[in-house]
Design an enzyme around this catalytic site. Structure first.
Site: not given
Length: 657
Positions: A347, A349-351, A353, A462
């Site tokens: 997990k 910052g994007f969500g 996995v 990034d």
């Protein structure tokens, strides 16, 4: 009259008085009413089986049943009585029920002027609340009448010259076995026992289902003076009434005595059976089939809606051109086994996995929420464009799925996870220098492809160890293009906002925006991170070691550059490690124009060309400046600490994340 006749008359009168006195003392008991000495009126009748029915299911009717002989209450004797009766109220099929039953004492058997409905056949609008009525009653009421301040539609009440009860309680009985009150439904159709005892001062009322002994605790117990209500001559009996709603009111058995001690017990086994109206079999079957059909229909509709919502997606007309890159939510849901925790990979910052398995290969599914539609088309277009990128050191992005409030990105599954797990979490095996250098070369090659060889210039924005994925051979692959931006070759990029992770962000980001040179800066930070085994920023270390770029430069100034390497790399090729450390410092030069492009970086790593001549004191080397937000003087940094803060944005479809 002759003396002989007088004597005979006196004997007869004496015997009659003895009979009446005995009758008044002992009372009566009826286990059914085949031979009951009752007077009935209205719709009341004694059925062939001995069951007393006070009312049938006719509307607006009343019925009474009296013991024919009056009770004589002598003022010289205590005014007392006890009774035990069994009643039942049976509703008409499909009807909620009518009014209730009352046990009562009245000076007359003529109640023809009494009203049905809520008056229970005892009073009318004139006689209700009139002291001249001289009626005492115990009501079993199944209709809540606001006119009489009823507490509910299932209660027992004490009535004195009025249907506004002097005291009432919800129908229930005390269970001696369980030691608590249990409710009774008066309209259940079941037979209910009722006991009423008055000793001249206290009135007790108790209820219980048939077959249960008289409870040790009364439902209602009240001190009362009935001397002004009960006259010398009173009749005792039952009354019931129907209104717009009707039901059958039955009395199964009745025992009465002027003395509680002499009250005879009813023989439950001899009581008549209560008839329960039965629906016709065909009608019952039809209703049953209708109910089952409705239930089945509701279940089918519910299952359809659940399945549709479970796999529901958001699709718009403009997405048709990206069809090959779109996955159905159903296929991803099944591939990840419903996003089961066993397939959870991590997990960020994007969500979250998750690992998934499609028929052809394993995949990684990243799911994260979104809000609003701003920039949606551009975002999906970039996803589709990334799906066309082809380089061995890029994590292949296969496509996407879009639901209401949620995005899912589908990429190739990397068995060895991310690079940071091996650098900072002691994951085995430990990375040798050759593996680390190979990873850096692979990522450099990927960035060279993105900047110069792809159809459009791709700014990753990034680059960091957690976004470098490793396959089974520890080949480095750059992933997570959530912040990536595209622009044509030769055009000026128009990205705004400082986004990224502290330590990897070029200081010019907020004033000049992102460019290929900001990616070079981030790659330089990655070089130092991989070679030193340290994160770009370590706020818990002594202040002189907190910023990796500055610390490596300080080691070089002390002519001890090799001491900056990861201690796990002792004994490795020192000249090569020093060259890579210097390249990391060169890429993180404060001045963007002084940084090499990725073409040069690849050449340096492959040792096709040598590094330019520079020193730790060269302009821009080893210098870290705070990041300015929006070009203002607001510095994202604590003045007492050189550590810049992490700046992050959620995805906003075209303006960063």
């Amino acid at each position: 009259m002759a003396p002989g006749l007088d004597l005979i008359w006196m004997v007869i009168s004496f015997l009659l008085l003895i009979h009446l006195s005995s009758q008044q003392e002992t009372g009566f008991s009826f286990n059914g009413f085949r031979q009951g000495d009752l007077h009935v009126d209205g719709v009341a009748q004694i059925l062939p089986g001995g069951l007393l029915r006070l009312t049938d299911t006719s509307e607006q009717k009343k019925g009474h049943a009296f013991f024919r002989q009056p009770l004589v209450f002598n003022s010289s004797e205590p005014l007392s009585f006890s009774t035990h009766f069994v009643c039942a109220m049976v509703r008409k099929p499909g009807v909620t029920g009518g009014n209730g039953i009352a046990f009562f004492l009245s000076p007359s058997m003529d109640l023809t002027n009494a009203d049905a409905t809520q008056y229970l056949g005892l009073f009318n609008t004139t006689t209700n609340r009139s002291p001249s009525s001289h009626i005492f009653a115990i009501e079993l009421d199944t209709v809540q009448s606001a006119e009489f301040d009823d507490i509910d539609n299932n209660h027992v009440g004490i009535d004195v010259n009025s249907l506004t009860s002097v005291e009432s309680a919800p129908a229930s009985y005390f269970s001696d076995k369980k030691g608590l009150n249990k409710s009774i439904s008066l309209l259940s159709g079941d037979s209910i026992q009722v006991w009423v005892d008055f000793d001249g001062t206290v009135l007790n009322v108790s209820l219980a289902p048939l077959g249960i002994r008289k409870p040790s605790q009364s439902l209602i117990s009240r001190s009362m003076n009935l001397s002004e209500v009960i006259q010398d001559r009173m009749f005792v009996g039952f009354s019931a009434a129907t209104g717009q709603l009707a039901n059958n009111h039955y009395i199964l058995g009745w025992s009465f005595s002027r003395s509680k001690a002499s009250l005879q017990s009813l023989d439950i086994s001899k009581l008549p059976q209560v008839p329960h109206p039965k629906m016709k079999t065909s009608l019952l079957l039809i209703l049953l089939l209708i109910v089952l059909g409705i239930i089945l229909l509701v279940l089918l509709v519910g299952a359809y809606l659940y399945r549709r919502n479970k796999y529901a997606e958001v699709r718009e007309e403009w997405e048709k051109e990206y069809g090959p890159h779109r996955y159905s939510y159903k296929s991803l849901y099944k591939a990840t086994k419903g996003f089961h925790k066993d397939g959870f990979l991590g997990k960020g910052g994007f969500g979250e996995v998750y690992k998934g398995t499609l028929p052809q290969e394993d995949i990684a599914v990243k799911r994260f929420s979104h809000h609003g539609e701003r920039g949606m088309k551009q975002f999906v277009a970039e996803i589709a464009s990334m799906g066309c990128l082809d380089h061995r050191n890029l994590v292949p992005l296969f496509g996407y799925c879009r639901r209401k409030g949620e995005f899912l990105l589908v990429s190739k599954y990397m068995p060895n996870g991310s690079l940071d797990q091996f650098l900072f979490h002691n994951r085995e095996p430990s990375l040798t220098w050759s593996k680390r250098l190979g990873i850096l070369k692979g990522i450099a090659s990927a960035l060279k492809y993105l900047h110069t060889e792809a159809t459009q210039v791709v700014l990753h924005r990034d680059i960091k160890a957690s976004n470098v994925m490793l396959d089974t051979d520890f080949t480095g692959k750059l992933g997570d293009f959530g912040m990536a931006r595209f622009h044509d070759h030769g055009a000026n990029p128009t990205t705004t906002g400082a986004v990224g992770t502290v330590g990897y962000m070029g200081p010019e980001l907020t004033s000049m925006g992102a460019s290929t040179k900001t990616d070079v800066y981030a790659f330089g930070a990655l070089i130092l991170e991989v070679t030193c085994g340290r994160r770009p920023v370590e706020p818990n270390l002594p202040i002189e070691k907190q910023l990796l770029v500055k610390w490596v430069c300080d080691c070089w100034k002390r002519k001890d550059l090799i001491s900056a390497r990861d201690p796990k790399l002792s004994g490795e090729l020192i000249p090569q490690i020093e060259m890579v450390l210097k390249l990391g410092l060169l890429c993180t030069n404060l001045v963007p124009e002084s940084r090499p492009d990725m073409v040069k970086v690849v050449q340096y790593l492959d040792r096709q060309v040598s590094l330019p001549d520079f020193s730790p004191d060269s302009p821009g080397i080893g210098i870290v400046t705070p990041v300015l937000v929006g070009g203002s003087s607001t510095v994202i940094s604590n003045i007492s600490s050189p550590v810049t803060e992490f700046i992050t944005h959620s995805i906003q479809y075209g303006i960063g994340r």
